[in-house]
Design an enzyme around this catalytic site. Structure first.
Site, PDB file in Angstrom:
ATOM      1  N   ASP A  12       0.762  -1.308  -0.012  1.00 18.90           N
ATOM      2  CA  ASP A  12      -0.078   0.012   0.085  1.00 18.90           C
ATOM      3  C   ASP A  12       0.850   1.193   0.055  1.00 18.90           C
ATOM      4  O   ASP A  12       1.849   1.166   0.588  1.00 18.90           O
ATOM      5  CB  ASP A  12      -0.783  -0.024   1.261  1.00 18.90           C
ATOM      6  CG  ASP A  12      -2.080   1.014   0.981  1.00 18.90           C
ATOM      7  OD1 ASP A  12      -2.405   1.559  -0.015  1.00 18.90           O
ATOM      8  OD2 ASP A  12      -2.718   1.146   2.185  1.00 18.90           O
ATOM      9  N   HIS A  29       3.380   3.314  -8.715  1.00 18.41           N
ATOM     10  CA  HIS A  29       3.045   1.986  -9.086  1.00 18.41           C
ATOM     11  C   HIS A  29       4.265   1.263  -9.881  1.00 18.41           C
ATOM     12  O   HIS A  29       4.641   0.270  -9.464  1.00 18.41           O
ATOM     13  CB  HIS A  29       1.716   1.604  -9.961  1.00 18.41           C
ATOM     14  CG  HIS A  29       0.469   1.953  -9.483  1.00 18.41           C
ATOM     15  ND1 HIS A  29       0.193   1.748  -8.206  1.00 18.41           N
ATOM     16  CD2 HIS A  29      -0.594   2.892  -9.823  1.00 18.41           C
ATOM     17  CE1 HIS A  29      -0.972   2.211  -7.902  1.00 18.41           C
ATOM     18  NE2 HIS A  29      -1.461   3.029  -8.931  1.00 18.41           N
ATOM     19  N   LEU A 123      11.179 -20.633  -4.123  1.00 12.62           N
ATOM     20  CA  LEU A 123       9.944 -19.819  -3.502  1.00 12.62           C
ATOM     21  C   LEU A 123       8.686 -20.046  -4.514  1.00 12.62           C
ATOM     22  O   LEU A 123       8.760 -20.139  -5.712  1.00 12.62           O
ATOM     23  CB  LEU A 123      10.303 -18.375  -3.458  1.00 12.62           C
ATOM     24  CG  LEU A 123       9.368 -17.320  -3.296  1.00 12.62           C
ATOM     25  CD1 LEU A 123       9.187 -17.321  -1.627  1.00 12.62           C
ATOM     26  CD2 LEU A 123       9.803 -15.600  -3.733  1.00 12.62           C
TER      27      LEU A 123
END
Ligand code: FPP
Length: 242
Positions: A12, A29, A123
């Site tokens: 955020d 962004h 991962l």
């Protein structure tokens, strides 16, 4: 240090990061994608097994059309440009969220990313896209209801474990740690079911400023917490099947 097996992040503050610098939101962004890259690398290096990133919520469609198309464009560009590198890093990509209403181009890219990396073992990078936890739970319930209607399942046999197995995150352990950046302290319809025993860490930095160092500091805070899962000692984890 106890490294969490699964870390989930609400990224955020991209817009506020840009505003603070007098830049358009899209620049926030864009910088956010750099922070994604750094975080994926850091998570793999330290031995986190699952990293879930909240990339686009089912509510984000309400943003202005230009911002929606910027966000979709960045996600597409990330997959196009970074998939080979993720594959090289032995990262398995998995997408959670509602796929039904997605445009074909983005759906094809997401499916291709999952297919290409499905045998990777380092991962697992879980991208929450068009994701809302209530929507995910409703879809899981609808799927169980269909089984009951068609006689494959008795309603009295519905257990928490069965519900868990119908969620988009089926097969993925619950997040041990949920991080949210930008100083906001709420879950915003993210992993509501899976967060039952998660630890929460709220970080004041905006997402584009999130770095390997910030990540390590959060992991240290996590390691100092005493998780009891409703019991008296950490071993009680086994009792709730996490
Ligand atoms: C929150 O900032 C962030 C988002 C809604 C999107 C996060 C997306 C990315 C970082 C890029 C694409 C993702 C991947 C996985 C490549 P905000 O716009 O809500 O910030 P604000 O609250 O300050 O306005």
């Amino acid at each position: 240090m106890t490294v969490p097996e699964h870390v989930a992040i609400i990224m955020d503050g991209n817009g506020r990061w840009a505003k603070q610098r007098g830049l358009p939101r899209t620049m926030g962004h864009r910088k956010g994608v750099d922070a994604v890259r750094e975080t994926v690398r850091a998570a793999g290096d330290i031995g986190v097994k699952y990293l879930t990133l909240f990339a686009f919520s089912s509510e984000n469609w309400r943003r202005p059309e230009t911002e929606v198309s910027d966000l979709l464009g960045l996600l597409k560009a990330f997959i196009r440009r970074d998939l080979a590198e993720l594959h090289r890093q032995n990262v398995r990509v998995k997408i959670i969220g509602d796929r039904h209403s997605l445009q074909n181009d983005i759906l094809d890219l997401l499916i291709d990313a999952e297919e290409t990396t499905k045998a990777n073992t380092a991962l697992t990078l879980i991208i929450a896209f068009n994701y809302g936890a209530r929507d995910e739970i409703a879809r899981a319930m609808a799927s169980l209801a269909r089984d009951v209607e068609q006689g494959r399942l008795r309603s009295q046999d519905i257990t928490p474990a069965l519900i868990t197995a119908r969620l988009d995150t089926s097969g993925i352990p619950d997040p041990d740690l949920i991080i949210r950046t930008s100083g906001e302290e709420r879950l915003s319809n993210f992993l509501l079911w899976q967060a039952a025993y998660s630890e929460f860490i709220f970080i004041p930095d905006y997402w584009p400023d999130f770095s390997r160092e910030t990540f390590h500091a959060a992991l240290e805070t996590f390691a100092s917490r005493n998780r009891r899962f409703g019991g008296l000692v950490a071993e009680a984890a086994a009792a709730v099947g996490t």
